[in-house]
Design an enzyme around this catalytic site. Structure first.
Site, PDB file in Angstrom:
ATOM      1  N   LYS A  80       0.820  -1.211   0.000  1.00  0.00           N
ATOM      2  CA  LYS A  80       0.000   0.000   0.000  1.00  0.00           C
ATOM      3  C   LYS A  80       0.853   1.260   0.000  1.00  0.00           C
ATOM      4  CE  LYS A  80      -4.312  -1.316   0.066  1.00  0.00           C
ATOM      5  NZ  LYS A  80      -5.505  -0.702  -0.497  1.00  0.00           N
ATOM      6  N   ASP A 128      -8.307   0.553   6.838  1.00  0.00           N
ATOM      7  CA  ASP A 128      -8.186  -0.552   7.791  1.00  0.00           C
ATOM      8  C   ASP A 128      -6.785  -0.549   8.387  1.00  0.00           C
ATOM      9  OD1 ASP A 128     -10.683  -1.939   7.495  1.00  0.00           O
ATOM     10  OD2 ASP A 128     -10.039  -2.435   5.472  1.00  0.00           O
TER      11      ASP A 128
HETATM   12  C1  LIG Z   1      -2.083  -6.215   2.939  1.00  0.00           C
HETATM   13  C2  LIG Z   1      -3.217  -5.984   2.011  1.00  0.00           C
HETATM   14  N1  LIG Z   1      -3.385  -6.821   0.985  1.00  0.00           N
HETATM   15  C3  LIG Z   1      -4.394  -6.664   0.109  1.00  0.00           C
HETATM   16  C4  LIG Z   1      -5.287  -5.622   0.249  1.00  0.00           C
HETATM   17  C5  LIG Z   1      -6.414  -5.509  -0.725  1.00  0.00           C
HETATM   18  O1  LIG Z   1      -6.296  -4.404  -1.569  1.00  0.00           O
HETATM   19  P1  LIG Z   1      -7.588  -3.802  -2.260  1.00  0.00           P
HETATM   20  O2  LIG Z   1      -8.443  -3.207  -1.199  1.00  0.00           O
HETATM   21  O3  LIG Z   1      -7.041  -2.812  -3.219  1.00  0.00           O
HETATM   22  O4  LIG Z   1      -8.288  -4.945  -2.926  1.00  0.00           O
HETATM   23  C6  LIG Z   1      -5.136  -4.709   1.304  1.00  0.00           C
HETATM   24  C7  LIG Z   1      -6.057  -3.590   1.475  1.00  0.00           C
HETATM   25  O5  LIG Z   1      -5.950  -2.803   2.387  1.00  0.00           O
HETATM   26  C8  LIG Z   1      -4.071  -4.893   2.206  1.00  0.00           C
HETATM   27  O6  LIG Z   1      -3.873  -4.061   3.231  1.00  0.00           O
END
Ligand SMILES: Cc1ncc(COP(=O)(O)O)c(C=O)c1O
Length: 394
Positions: A80, A128
């Site tokens: 992120k 989150d």
């Molecule tokens: C560690 C991690 N992986 C995957 C995701 C999923 O990403 P997206 O919300 O763009 O689908 C998030 C989302 O916050 C995340 O924090």
């Protein structure tokens, strides 16, 4: 060690594979290039490692498993870091450029000359944890204030990590969608700018930049892998990660692109439900998943446009797989490297191992002995207490 995956109750549905060219229209090649050309100049930029897991490949009867490990990304613990911080920098650059009447590069904005202007631009977002951390870091780099809205269940350690980056953190009662609603309400009331990783009607430019930032990770993979993988398993929250990677691969690899398998928690299956209904569908989150970053009830519109065309399969996985998957990475099969993988980063891995070990799923997803599997370990340790608790369980 793999028994839990053999009996896990995963749900599967086929992707829509609608015909179209969303892969190049939603995020264009130049969107991806601009993001890469900017992000690679940031201090601390280094491609994250693409590891191999030969012992797990042998146990799941596939040719190879590649694991892109995002734990070290800019010291923020997850992929992120590439998205929110990049979009934040662009917002600040655009606003200051408009104010002074000519284009200014992101690197120039950090000069004292623009400090007063940057200090007047307040960035806000709901999170989150990981996205908020990225926006807070991006705002601090350029000297702008940042307010982050978190929901009732976000851990105090994740909230503190954002405060440590200078953000004001506001806790909202309710779930992630309630924190998004509070962000939109207050941004409108006070004239703040939302830097969201999810898009909705009339709000697409910033989430597009967030996704273009994620493309850096896909580009690093394309530059490292000589031959494309056969499958990529991608965890889904609002779908931004999966869509950005799928779009980048399609742009780079065209017809040789891998099968895209989107994996979500059974407690937050908004992309899965969208695939079943044939259109973007909201789901109510009744119980929060341990995979906090994936706890989203509504797909990002931009992401869904891409996934409706590019995703081959959608899976949901039960909570019972989180601990075993995190531990499988931390205490791997003999011959594999130990990897610190956070609970939101292992959904793709858990979905893959389950699919490979259950005959019906294996057939549906077309996994064979010749399959070359790509996993994106999107998170390292972002909450040390939760991580330690998972390792201690058994
Ligand atoms: C560690 C991690 N992986 C995957 C995701 C999923 O990403 P997206 O919300 O763009 O689908 C998030 C989302 O916050 C995340 O924090």
């Amino acid at each position: 060690m793999l028994d839990t995956f053999q009996v896990a109750k995963a749900r599967h549905t086929l992707g829509l594979r609608q015909a179209g060219e969303a892969f190049k229209h939603v995020i264009s090649e130049s969107d991806f290039n601009e993001a890469y050309n900017e992000i690679r100049t940031w201090s601390g930029y280094a491609p994250t490692p693409l590891l191999q897991l030969p012992a797990l490949a042998q146990s799941t009867n596939v040719e190879k498993i590649f694991y892109k490990h995002e734990g070290s990304r800019f010291g923020l613990g997850s992929f992120k870091a590439l998205g929110g911080a990049y979009a934040a920098a662009n917002v600040i650059r655009e606003k200051i450029s408009t104010r002074v009447g000519h284009d200014i590069s992101i690197s120039k904005i950090t000069s004292p000359e623009y400090a007063d202007l940057a200090a007047k631009i307040t960035l806000v977002t709901a999170t989150d944890g990981n996205h908020g951390r990225s926006v807070a870091w991006g705002a601090r780099r350029l000297g702008s204030p940042c307010r982050i809205y978190i929901h009732a269940e976000v851990s105090s350690s994740r909230a503190q990590a954002m405060r440590d980056l200078g953000a004001e953190v506001i806790r909202v009662m309710g779930d992630y969608d309630a924190s998004v609603a509070a962000t939109r309400r207050e941004a409108q009331a006070y004239g703040w700018t939302i830097v969201s990783d999810t898009s909705w009607t009339g709000y697409i430019d910033i989430p597009r930049q967030v996704m273009a930032g994620y493309g850096v990770m896909a580009r690093e993979i394309c530059e490292t892998m000589k031959t494309p993988p056969s499958h990529v398993f991608l965890q889904g929250g609002v779908g931004g990660l999966a869509a950005a990677v799928a779009a980048y691969f399609r742009q780079a690899w065209r017809d040789a692109s891998p099968h895209v398998v989107v994996v979500e928690p059974e407690l937050a299956p908004c992309l899965f439900e969208s695939a079943e209904n044939g259109k973007a569908t909201q789901t109510k989150i009744v119980t929060e998943t341990l995979m906090a970053g994936l706890s989203c009830g509504e797909p990002s519109q931009l992401a869904w446009h891409i996934l409706a065309e590019e995703a081959s399969d959608f899976l949901t996985i039960p909570e019972s797989l989180v601990g075993p998957a995190v531990r499988l990475m931390a205490r791997p099969l003999a011959g594999d490297t130990a990897i610190e993988a956070g609970e939101s980063g292992i959904a793709g891995l858990a979905g893959f191992v389950t699919s490979a070990l259950q005959a019906k799923l294996r057939e549906k997803i077309q996994i064979t002995e010749a399959s070359r599997i790509l996993l994106i370990g999107s998170e390292g340790i972002t909450d040390p207490e939760i991580y330690t608790n998972i390792l201690d369980e058994n």
